[in-house]
Design an enzyme around this catalytic site. Structure first.
Site, PDB file in Angstrom:
ATOM      1  N   GLY A   1       0.827  -1.209   0.000  1.00  5.34           N
ATOM      2  CA  GLY A   1       0.000   0.000   0.000  1.00  5.34           C
ATOM      3  C   GLY A   1       0.860   1.257   0.000  1.00  5.34           C
TER       4      GLY A   1
ATOM      5  N   GLY B   1      -1.299   7.655   0.761  1.00  6.65           N
ATOM      6  CA  GLY B   1      -1.491   7.873   2.203  1.00  6.65           C
ATOM      7  C   GLY B   1      -0.253   7.672   3.066  1.00  6.65           C
ATOM      8  N   LEU B   2      -0.446   6.945   4.142  1.00  5.61           N
ATOM      9  CA  LEU B   2       0.621   6.766   5.129  1.00  5.61           C
ATOM     10  C   LEU B   2       1.766   5.935   4.572  1.00  5.61           C
TER      11      LEU B   2
ATOM     12  N   ARG C   1      -2.652  -2.770  -5.602  1.00  2.00           N
ATOM     13  CA  ARG C   1      -3.378  -3.321  -6.763  1.00  2.00           C
ATOM     14  C   ARG C   1      -3.249  -2.446  -8.007  1.00  2.00           C
TER      15      ARG C   1
ATOM     16  N   ASP D   1      -1.987  -7.817  -5.407  1.00  2.00           N
ATOM     17  CA  ASP D   1      -3.127  -7.882  -4.502  1.00  2.00           C
ATOM     18  C   ASP D   1      -2.679  -8.781  -3.345  1.00  2.00           C
TER      19      ASP D   1
ATOM     20  N   TYR E   1      -8.149   0.344  17.756  1.00  2.08           N
ATOM     21  CA  TYR E   1      -9.259  -0.563  18.092  1.00  2.08           C
ATOM     22  C   TYR E   1      -8.913  -2.036  17.868  1.00  2.08           C
TER      23      TYR E   1
ATOM     24  N   PRO F   1      -6.152   9.016  14.417  1.00  2.00           N
ATOM     25  CA  PRO F   1      -6.445   9.613  13.112  1.00  2.00           C
ATOM     26  C   PRO F   1      -5.301  10.425  12.501  1.00  2.00           C
TER      27      PRO F   1
ATOM     28  N   ARG G   1     -13.660   6.981   3.423  1.00  4.26           N
ATOM     29  CA  ARG G   1     -14.411   5.795   3.831  1.00  4.26           C
ATOM     30  C   ARG G   1     -14.827   5.797   5.298  1.00  4.26           C
TER      31      ARG G   1
HETATM   32  C1  HXC Z   1     -21.419  -1.758   2.890  1.00  8.27           C
HETATM   33  C2  HXC Z   1     -19.819  -2.202   1.249  1.00  8.27           C
HETATM   34  C3  HXC Z   1     -19.356  -0.845   1.303  1.00  8.27           C
HETATM   35  C4  HXC Z   1     -20.008   0.043   2.227  1.00  8.27           C
HETATM   36  C5  HXC Z   1     -18.160  -1.931  -0.152  1.00  8.27           C
HETATM   37  N1  HXC Z   1     -19.052  -2.810   0.328  1.00  8.27           N
HETATM   38  N2  HXC Z   1     -18.320  -0.732   0.430  1.00  8.27           N
HETATM   39  N3  HXC Z   1     -20.820  -2.647   2.036  1.00  8.27           N
HETATM   40  N4  HXC Z   1     -21.027  -0.454   2.988  1.00  8.27           N
HETATM   41  N5  HXC Z   1     -19.622   1.329   2.361  1.00  8.27           N
HETATM   42  C6  HXC Z   1     -19.223  -4.209  -0.058  1.00  8.27           C
HETATM   43  C7  HXC Z   1     -19.589  -4.342  -1.537  1.00  8.27           C
HETATM   44  O1  HXC Z   1     -20.990  -4.110  -1.756  1.00  8.27           O
HETATM   45  C8  HXC Z   1     -19.185  -5.802  -1.820  1.00  8.27           C
HETATM   46  O2  HXC Z   1     -20.125  -6.720  -1.319  1.00  8.27           O
HETATM   47  C9  HXC Z   1     -17.950  -5.954  -0.956  1.00  8.27           C
HETATM   48  O3  HXC Z   1     -18.005  -4.923   0.031  1.00  8.27           O
HETATM   49  C10 HXC Z   1     -16.671  -5.782  -1.762  1.00  8.27           C
HETATM   50  O4  HXC Z   1     -16.719  -4.535  -2.423  1.00  8.27           O
HETATM   51  P1  HXC Z   1     -15.882  -4.254  -3.754  1.00  8.27           P
HETATM   52  O5  HXC Z   1     -16.068  -2.823  -4.094  1.00  8.27           O
HETATM   53  O6  HXC Z   1     -16.194  -5.279  -4.787  1.00  8.27           O
HETATM   54  O7  HXC Z   1     -14.397  -4.590  -3.213  1.00  8.27           O
HETATM   55  P2  HXC Z   1     -12.985  -4.098  -3.711  1.00  8.27           P
HETATM   56  O8  HXC Z   1     -13.051  -3.525  -5.099  1.00  8.27           O
HETATM   57  O9  HXC Z   1     -12.041  -5.202  -3.434  1.00  8.27           O
HETATM   58  O10 HXC Z   1     -12.657  -2.838  -2.747  1.00  8.27           O
HETATM   59  C11 HXC Z   1     -12.310  -3.026  -1.402  1.00  8.27           C
HETATM   60  C12 HXC Z   1     -12.880  -1.943  -0.491  1.00  8.27           C
HETATM   61  C13 HXC Z   1     -12.530  -0.531  -0.999  1.00  8.27           C
HETATM   62  C14 HXC Z   1     -12.304  -2.217   0.902  1.00  8.27           C
HETATM   63  C15 HXC Z   1     -14.388  -2.110  -0.435  1.00  8.27           C
HETATM   64  O11 HXC Z   1     -13.048   0.429  -0.096  1.00  8.27           O
HETATM   65  C16 HXC Z   1     -11.051  -0.319  -1.151  1.00  8.27           C
HETATM   66  O12 HXC Z   1     -10.495  -0.603  -2.208  1.00  8.27           O
HETATM   67  N6  HXC Z   1     -10.349   0.163  -0.080  1.00  8.27           N
HETATM   68  C17 HXC Z   1      -8.882   0.319  -0.059  1.00  8.27           C
HETATM   69  C18 HXC Z   1      -8.415   1.537   0.706  1.00  8.27           C
HETATM   70  C19 HXC Z   1      -9.013   1.738   2.062  1.00  8.27           C
HETATM   71  O13 HXC Z   1     -10.041   1.127   2.421  1.00  8.27           O
HETATM   72  N7  HXC Z   1      -8.366   2.627   2.843  1.00  8.27           N
HETATM   73  C20 HXC Z   1      -8.800   2.984   4.171  1.00  8.27           C
HETATM   74  C21 HXC Z   1      -7.946   2.361   5.214  1.00  8.27           C
HETATM   75  S1  HXC Z   1      -8.216   3.221   6.720  1.00  8.27           S
HETATM   76  P3  HXC Z   1     -21.321  -7.378  -2.219  1.00  8.27           P
HETATM   77  O14 HXC Z   1     -21.884  -8.460  -1.365  1.00  8.27           O
HETATM   78  O15 HXC Z   1     -22.274  -6.248  -2.464  1.00  8.27           O
HETATM   79  O16 HXC Z   1     -20.688  -7.883  -3.482  1.00  8.27           O
HETATM   80  C22 HXC Z   1      -8.066   2.181   8.014  1.00  8.27           C
HETATM   81  C23 HXC Z   1      -7.813   2.840   9.369  1.00  8.27           C
HETATM   82  C24 HXC Z   1      -8.930   3.088  10.226  1.00  8.27           C
HETATM   83  O17 HXC Z   1      -8.074   1.014   7.875  1.00  8.27           O
HETATM   84  C25 HXC Z   1      -8.642   3.903  11.474  1.00  8.27           C
HETATM   85  C26 HXC Z   1      -8.869   5.384  11.336  1.00  8.27           C
HETATM   86  C27 HXC Z   1      -8.785   6.164  12.580  1.00  8.27           C
HETATM   87  P1  NAP Z   2      -4.940   4.399   2.077  1.00  5.73           P
HETATM   88  O1  NAP Z   2      -4.190   5.523   1.466  1.00  5.73           O
HETATM   89  O2  NAP Z   2      -6.263   4.049   1.518  1.00  5.73           O
HETATM   90  O3  NAP Z   2      -3.984   3.135   2.088  1.00  5.73           O
HETATM   91  C1  NAP Z   2      -4.409   1.818   1.894  1.00  5.73           C
HETATM   92  C2  NAP Z   2      -3.540   1.192   0.820  1.00  5.73           C
HETATM   93  O4  NAP Z   2      -3.829  -0.210   0.759  1.00  5.73           O
HETATM   94  C3  NAP Z   2      -3.765   1.763  -0.577  1.00  5.73           C
HETATM   95  O5  NAP Z   2      -2.531   2.167  -1.106  1.00  5.73           O
HETATM   96  C4  NAP Z   2      -4.332   0.587  -1.366  1.00  5.73           C
HETATM   97  O6  NAP Z   2      -3.832   0.615  -2.725  1.00  5.73           O
HETATM   98  C5  NAP Z   2      -3.778  -0.592  -0.598  1.00  5.73           C
HETATM   99  N1  NAP Z   2      -4.599  -1.794  -0.751  1.00  5.73           N
HETATM  100  C6  NAP Z   2      -5.924  -1.932  -0.526  1.00  5.73           C
HETATM  101  N2  NAP Z   2      -6.331  -3.164  -0.825  1.00  5.73           N
HETATM  102  C7  NAP Z   2      -5.223  -3.835  -1.244  1.00  5.73           C
HETATM  103  C8  NAP Z   2      -4.991  -5.151  -1.701  1.00  5.73           C
HETATM  104  N3  NAP Z   2      -5.988  -6.041  -1.772  1.00  5.73           N
HETATM  105  N4  NAP Z   2      -3.736  -5.507  -2.052  1.00  5.73           N
HETATM  106  C9  NAP Z   2      -2.706  -4.604  -1.976  1.00  5.73           C
HETATM  107  N5  NAP Z   2      -2.867  -3.355  -1.556  1.00  5.73           N
HETATM  108  C10 NAP Z   2      -4.112  -2.960  -1.188  1.00  5.73           C
HETATM  109  O7  NAP Z   2      -5.185   4.672   3.646  1.00  5.73           O
HETATM  110  P2  NAP Z   2      -4.175   5.033   4.820  1.00  5.73           P
HETATM  111  O8  NAP Z   2      -4.937   5.884   5.762  1.00  5.73           O
HETATM  112  O9  NAP Z   2      -2.876   5.503   4.285  1.00  5.73           O
HETATM  113  O10 NAP Z   2      -3.983   3.607   5.522  1.00  5.73           O
HETATM  114  C11 NAP Z   2      -2.708   2.996   5.610  1.00  5.73           C
HETATM  115  C12 NAP Z   2      -2.691   2.062   6.803  1.00  5.73           C
HETATM  116  O11 NAP Z   2      -2.843   2.821   7.997  1.00  5.73           O
HETATM  117  C13 NAP Z   2      -3.790   1.020   6.844  1.00  5.73           C
HETATM  118  O12 NAP Z   2      -3.285  -0.198   7.350  1.00  5.73           O
HETATM  119  C14 NAP Z   2      -4.780   1.585   7.810  1.00  5.73           C
HETATM  120  O13 NAP Z   2      -5.580   0.594   8.406  1.00  5.73           O
HETATM  121  C15 NAP Z   2      -3.834   2.240   8.795  1.00  5.73           C
HETATM  122  N6  NAP Z   2      -4.420   3.275   9.639  1.00  5.73           N
HETATM  123  C16 NAP Z   2      -4.724   4.479   9.119  1.00  5.73           C
HETATM  124  C17 NAP Z   2      -5.238   5.457   9.956  1.00  5.73           C
HETATM  125  C18 NAP Z   2      -5.538   6.846   9.448  1.00  5.73           C
HETATM  126  O14 NAP Z   2      -6.040   7.658  10.231  1.00  5.73           O
HETATM  127  N7  NAP Z   2      -5.256   7.166   8.210  1.00  5.73           N
HETATM  128  C19 NAP Z   2      -5.470   5.183  11.308  1.00  5.73           C
HETATM  129  C20 NAP Z   2      -5.166   3.924  11.797  1.00  5.73           C
HETATM  130  C21 NAP Z   2      -4.632   2.969  10.965  1.00  5.73           C
HETATM  131  P3  NAP Z   2      -4.644   0.015  -3.965  1.00  5.73           P
HETATM  132  O15 NAP Z   2      -6.030   0.530  -3.882  1.00  5.73           O
HETATM  133  O16 NAP Z   2      -3.855   0.484  -5.168  1.00  5.73           O
HETATM  134  O17 NAP Z   2      -4.566  -1.484  -3.827  1.00  5.73           O
END
Ligand code: HXC
Ligand code: NAP
Length: 297
Positions: free
Chosen positions: A20, A24-25, A45, A71, A153, A196, A205
């Protein structure tokens, strides 16, 4: 703006894979690792995103970056990243498991696939990558280091991000378990639990509209601000460097005190100075009354 805390050549000749790392981070940490002399492989990805980031990072730091699409749910693609990294840089010394998927939702609204998607990226992706790199290290007698980006968490649990909490919790226990098992090979595993830190991926998200306008994420943080990427990068670089050589199986929270604010009485910061005067008086009166009761018995 935070400045780097380690010596300029602290990671010279080290090669670190950052999952990743295109956004971001992961991108911010990669930037600092390069400044410290490391070679960095970034993977995720979207090839176009990591190619663009690799170019930016090389232009900005003069360091060497390899971008390989992967992936993390697919072990064959992970093996490919490892092979390409060794072919390009000769070896691998560090792994930063940073990739994640997450979104907020009431759990009862989730499909089975939605739950699986998050757990597969966060937990399965972390253990697949760790297993691939760990086997390579053990076979080649390399004392490598894994750093997992966790969340606060992972230990407290949290509503509305249950798949992520389940997966981050599992990854944290893996960190500790493998630290115990692989210590004999000189392999260290640690985690960082960030509060955060603004990134587009997380904010889109986790704090989307109308939520973003309804609440200020800093209000419940004792330090009253979000984190700076440089603060996290400093901690990550330290834990990936030899300076932290005696730390393993540890998770370090970097959240401005956010989790502590859940403490039973922490919400009392809303009480005003005048109200504290009244409260103090009221407690003293109660103490007096209780003493009197004791004397008359
Ligand atoms: C309910 C949802 C949804 C939502 C997706 N789905 N978004 N369900 N509410 N908001 C469901 C879809 O309907 C589908 O189910 C299933 O999840 C898979 O969705 P896809 O879009 O097909 O998956 P994919 O293309 O693989 O994308 C993965 C993803 C997407 C996780 C859904 O958001 C993504 O690519 N995220 C990567 C980056 C990311 O999430 N970064 C944030 C990290 S922050 P069905 O059954 O309908 O097919 C973090 C730190 C937190 O982790 C702490 C902060 C303080
Ligand atoms: P981000 O920019 O969305 O980073 C997530 C990365 O994961 C993206 O680069 C994404 O790239 C990659 N990724 C997602 N699905 C993947 C897959 N299947 N295979 C390979 N790579 C994949 O968000 P971020 O805030 O920088 O998060 C980075 C990390 O910090 C995460 O572990 C998150 O849980 C953690 N974190 C973040 C926060 C915050 O406040 N930001 C707080 C606590 C923890 P692609 O879409 O190109 O695959």
């Amino acid at each position: 703006m935070t400045t780097g805390m380690l010596r300029e050549d602290a990671l010279k000749d080290k090669t670190i894979i950052v999952t990743g790392g295109g956004t971001g981070l992961g991108k911010s940490i990669s930037h600092y690792l390069l400044e410290l002399g490391a070679n960095v492989t970034i993977c995720s990805r979207r090839q176009a995103v990591i190619d663009q980031t690799a170019k930016e990072l090389m232009d900005q730091t003069g360091g060497r970056v390899l971008a390989v699409a992967c992936d993390v749910r697919n072990p064959m693609e992970i093996e490919h990243v490892l092979a390409e990294t060794i072919a390009r840089f000769g070896r691998v010394d560090g792994l930063l498991n940073n990739s994640a998927g997450n979104f907020i939702s009431p759990t009862e609204r989730l499909s089975y696939k939605a739950f699986d998607t998050i757990v597969d990226i966060v937990l399965r992706g972390t253990y697949y990558f760790t297993l691939a790199v760990g086997k390579y290290w053990i076979e080649n007698k390399i004392k490598g280091t894994v750093l997992n980006i966790s969340t606060t968490y992972a230990t407290t649990g949290s509503g509305y991000v249950v798949p992520s909490a389940v997966a981050k919790g599992g990854a944290l226990i893996m960190t500790k378990s493998l630290a115990a098992e692989w210590g004999k090979y000189g392999i260290r595993l640690n985690a960082i639990a960030p509060g955060p830190f603004p990134t587009k991926g997380a904010w889109d998200r986790l704090f989307p509209e109308p939520l973003a306008s309804m609440m200020d994420p800093t209000s419940r943080i004792p330090l009253k601000r979000v984190g700076e990427h440089g603060e996290l990068a400093n901690l990550a670089a330290y834990l990936l460097s030899d300076y932290s050589g005696y730390i393993t199986g540890e998770s370090i929270t970097i959240d401005g005190g956010e989790v502590l604010a859940a403490g039973e009485f922490s919400h009392l910061e809303r009480v005003t100075s005048e109200q504290w005067d009244m409260i103090g008086e009221s407690i003293k009166q109660a103490n007096k009354a209780s003493k009197k009761e004791g004397q008359s018995e």
